[in-house]
Scaffold this active site. Structure first.
Site, PDB file in Angstrom:
ATOM      1  N   SER A   1      -2.997  11.552   2.835  1.00  0.00           N
ATOM      2  CA  SER A   1      -2.164  12.089   3.920  1.00  0.00           C
ATOM      3  C   SER A   1      -2.970  13.040   4.782  1.00  0.00           C
ATOM      4  O   SER A   1      -3.746  13.842   4.272  1.00  0.00           O
ATOM      5  CB  SER A   1      -0.975  12.841   3.320  1.00  0.00           C
ATOM      6  OG  SER A   1      -0.286  13.524   4.351  1.00  0.00           O
TER       7      SER A   1
ATOM      8  N   HIS B   1      -4.687   8.344   6.417  1.00  0.00           N
ATOM      9  CA  HIS B   1      -3.570   7.644   7.051  1.00  0.00           C
ATOM     10  C   HIS B   1      -3.382   8.168   8.471  1.00  0.00           C
ATOM     11  O   HIS B   1      -3.309   9.374   8.670  1.00  0.00           O
ATOM     12  CB  HIS B   1      -2.276   7.910   6.266  1.00  0.00           C
ATOM     13  CG  HIS B   1      -1.699   6.685   5.654  1.00  0.00           C
ATOM     14  ND1 HIS B   1      -2.120   6.195   4.439  1.00  0.00           N
ATOM     15  CD2 HIS B   1      -0.738   5.838   6.074  1.00  0.00           C
ATOM     16  CE1 HIS B   1      -1.435   5.106   4.148  1.00  0.00           C
ATOM     17  NE2 HIS B   1      -0.595   4.860   5.120  1.00  0.00           N
TER      18      HIS B   1
ATOM     19  N   GLU C   1      -3.767  -1.961   2.149  1.00  0.00           N
ATOM     20  CA  GLU C   1      -4.103  -0.549   2.069  1.00  0.00           C
ATOM     21  C   GLU C   1      -4.412  -0.182   0.624  1.00  0.00           C
ATOM     22  O   GLU C   1      -3.514  -0.049  -0.200  1.00  0.00           O
ATOM     23  CB  GLU C   1      -2.933   0.289   2.599  1.00  0.00           C
ATOM     24  CG  GLU C   1      -2.453  -0.196   3.969  1.00  0.00           C
ATOM     25  CD  GLU C   1      -1.453   0.759   4.610  1.00  0.00           C
ATOM     26  OE1 GLU C   1      -1.667   1.973   4.587  1.00  0.00           O
ATOM     27  OE2 GLU C   1      -0.436   0.263   5.133  1.00  0.00           O
TER      28      GLU C   1
END
Ligand SMILES: *[C@@H]1O[C@H](CO)[C@@H](O)[C@H](O)[C@H]1NC(C)=O
Ligand SMILES: *[C@@H]1O[C@H](CO)[C@@H](O)[C@H](O)[C@H]1NC(C)=O
Ligand SMILES: *[C@@H]1O[C@H](CO)[C@@H](O)[C@H](O)[C@H]1NC(C)=O
Ligand SMILES: *[C@@H]1O[C@H](CO)[C@@H](O)[C@H](O)[C@H]1NC(C)=O
Ligand SMILES: *[C@@H]1O[C@H](CO)[C@@H](O)[C@H](O)[C@H]1NC(C)=O
Ligand SMILES: *[C@@H]1O[C@H](CO)[C@@H](O)[C@H](O)[C@H]1NC(C)=O
Ligand SMILES: *[C@@H]1O[C@H](CO)[C@@H](O)[C@H](O)[C@H]1NC(C)=O
Ligand SMILES: *[C@@H]1O[C@H](CO)[C@@H](O)[C@H](O)[C@H]1NC(C)=O
Length: 483
Positions: free
Chosen positions: A57, A6, A243
């Site tokens: 992340s 991301h 996504e």
């Protein structure tokens, strides 16, 4: 280069317009290939594209409670005090710009190494298969006896919880599978009630906003989405309108690869290219959907969204492998919206202080800086959105070095350079300041420099239409020394 991460190294407190980790990787690669060119210029384009990044992340020091420093309750990403809004992830750097550069540099370094070692030339036919699909109405075959359906779009409660990379507000938490009378009532009063059909279809997601049933001023979410595969020899690029989570991506990739193989195209390398064509939020697996964390609450077409995509993309792969792309139906054409929402922010006439002009220096530079220091200058500013509307606008700033040999000023940085920052401070009644910083790198050559500011001000004379005027301004010269 495709990589599943991301681009949220920059957090949601950032007001600068800058690239995130992927953009920084691209910036570094282009700087290397386009020697002597400013960022955004030169012939080489380094594209760092998204893959199945849905639940990946970059903030690798992990989540902690911002108020206490304790570990979060990870099942719901909540904190004892402050709930989900306090549970934030960060790292690996000192601050978000540092983190962006560390993650971006790692991406860049791996990509350059692979680029240098590349040995297999892609050859073979170039093919593309594309369809529009009404994603609210796909019948998915689960097995030989059972089918399921996709749903009209809706966002669940846990969507509003946000994630550790950008928390939501109020008391929403991830992993919520029951609705709350307070928020349901508020929703009903603001937007009306979701239909029973939708609530049933979306289960176990508790519907927070029934976007698929809201259509003013135009639909809140798309019904019609694009599915697309492009192949070049043994490379298949799948363009996904959302996504995908890590597991969703693995399942889709394997299903497509297997479908190609079934029809005689062995050894295909299948790449998930995420966030392509139209945006439809997230695509979680059926199992992830049951748990209703953020990504699942944002899987808008219901629990069978991924299964539907797998079926659709297998259809495209089969069409390519059997050379029947021409037989694919185009599908229903998406609506075209001419009347988009008008900007809500009014245009305000820019004003300079009495006795001053746009671009006048308010806070001058020092006469001398060392490398590693920050040179900062403040000008009488104007709203930067005026410049964004101007087609010939190139940059808000330049840092220029005086070249003795040619007796000219050479531009060494623009507003896309990571060494420079442009801050706009809005005052009252159209007054504003523009502050430009140059974070002088260790590699800067000693010499004489200056900073220039390029802006546009909105001017309106009585009873006349507003006009946008360009202005530019130059700081005093200053010296950079290395010791
Ligand atoms: C976390 O979510 C689970 C499942 O929804 C729930 O049972 C539990 O009470 C939640 N914990 C907190 C701290 O909200
Ligand atoms: C964003 O990052 C900065 C450090 O650059 C940090 O001080 C701030 O708390 C972070 N904010 C959020 C909302 O994560
Ligand atoms: C998509 O399908 C649904 C259900 O058949 C239908 O109600 C809707 O009008 C379709 N959407 C569009 C944009 O055609
Ligand atoms: C087919 O799927 C349904 C729904 O998941 C399941 O109940 C059923 O047992 C499955 N049948 C077979 C033959 O796998
Ligand atoms: C969330 O806040 C609302 C409004 O204060 C309250 O009615 C509701 O019970 C709260 N929900 C939870 C799960 O704490
Ligand atoms: C598939 O790739 C493997 C490893 O690169 C190679 O040995 C094999 O011959 C390939 N098979 C086909 C059908 O191209
Ligand atoms: C594809 O379309 C062509 C031309 O209309 C037709 O001859 C052919 O039978 C079709 N193939 C399939 C697999 O439907
Ligand atoms: C603009 O700069 C001047 C001089 O430094 C300062 O007095 C003023 O408060 C600044 N205004 C804003 C909106 O930052």
């Amino acid at each position: 280069s495709w990589f599943a991460i991301h681009p949220v190294s920059m957090n949601n407190s950032n007001h600068l317009v800058n690239s995130d980790n992927m953009g920084y990787a691209s910036y570094l690669f282009e700087q290397e290939k386009n020697k002597g060119h400013l960022p955004g210029q030169g012939p080489f384009v380094a594209a760092f594209a998204s893959s199945n990044l849905g639940d990946v992340s970059p903030n690798i020091l992990g989540p902690r409670c911002a108020n206490t420093g304790e570990s979060c309750d990870n099942a719901n990403s909540t904190c004892p005090i402050g709930g989900a809004t306090m549970c934030m992830a960060r790292g690996p750097g000192q601050d978000m710009l540092d983190s962006t550069q560390i993650i971006g540099r790692a991406l860049y370094q791996k990509a350059t190494a692979l680029y240098a070692l590349a040995s297999q030339e892609l050859t073979g036919p170039l093919t593309s298969a594309h369809q529009w699909v009404n994603m609210t109405d796909v019948t998915v075959s689960l097995n030989s006896t059972h089918t399921a359906k996709t749903c009209k779009p809706a966002l669940g409660y846990s969507f509003a919880a946000g994630t550790i990379d950008g928390a939501g507000t109020f008391n929403f938490t991830q992993g919520t599978t029951v609705s709350d009378p307070f928020w349901d009532t508020l929703r009903d009063q603001l937007f009306g009630r979701p239909s029973d059909e939708m609530k049933e279809c979306q289960k176990p997601k508790p519907v927070l906003i029934h976007t698929g049933e809201l259509s003013k001023p135009h639909p809140w979410h798309p019904d019609i989405v694009d599915v697309q595969i492009i192949t070049l020899g043994t490379l298949a690029i799948t363009a996904i309108p959302g996504e995908l989570t890590t597991m969703s991506g693995r399942r889709l990739r394997e299903a497509i690869k297997a479908e190609f193989a079934t029809y005689g195209m062995q050894n295909m390398t299948v790449v998930i290219s995420g966030l392509c064509n139209v945006y439809t939020h997230y695509i979680a697996t059926y199992e992830e959907y049951q748990v209703q964390r953020y990504e699942a609450a944002s899987t808008i077409y219901g629990p069978h969204t991924l299964s539907a995509y797998i079926q659709l993309y297998r259809g495209l792969a089969k069409a390519i492998a059997t050379d029947t792309v021409a037989n694919l139906s185009r599908g229903p054409e998406p609506p075209f919206f001419k009347d988009l929402i008008k900007p809500l922010i009014p245009n305000i006439v820019d004003r300079a202080p009495i006795g001053k002009n746009f671009g006048d220096v308010l806070q001058p530079l020092n006469s001398k800086y060392r490398v590693g220091e920050v040179a900062e200058v403040t000008f009488v500013g104007a709203n930067p959105k005026n410049s964004a509307e101007n087609r010939t606008h190139q940059t808000f700033l330049t840092v220029e070095k005086y070249e003795d040999a040619s007796a000219t000023w050479q531009v060494v940085h623009n507003d896309a350079s990571w060494e420079t920052r442009f801050y706009w401070h809005k005052g009252l009644l159209g007054h504003s300041n523009a502050t430009i910083q140059w974070h002088i790198p260790d590699t800067a050559k000693p010499g004489i420099y200056r900073i220039r500011y390029f802006g546009h001000n909105r001017k309106q004379d009585f009873l006349k239409p507003a006009v946008i005027l360009s202005f530019e301004s130059t700081s005093s010269d200053f010296e950079v020394v290395t010791t």
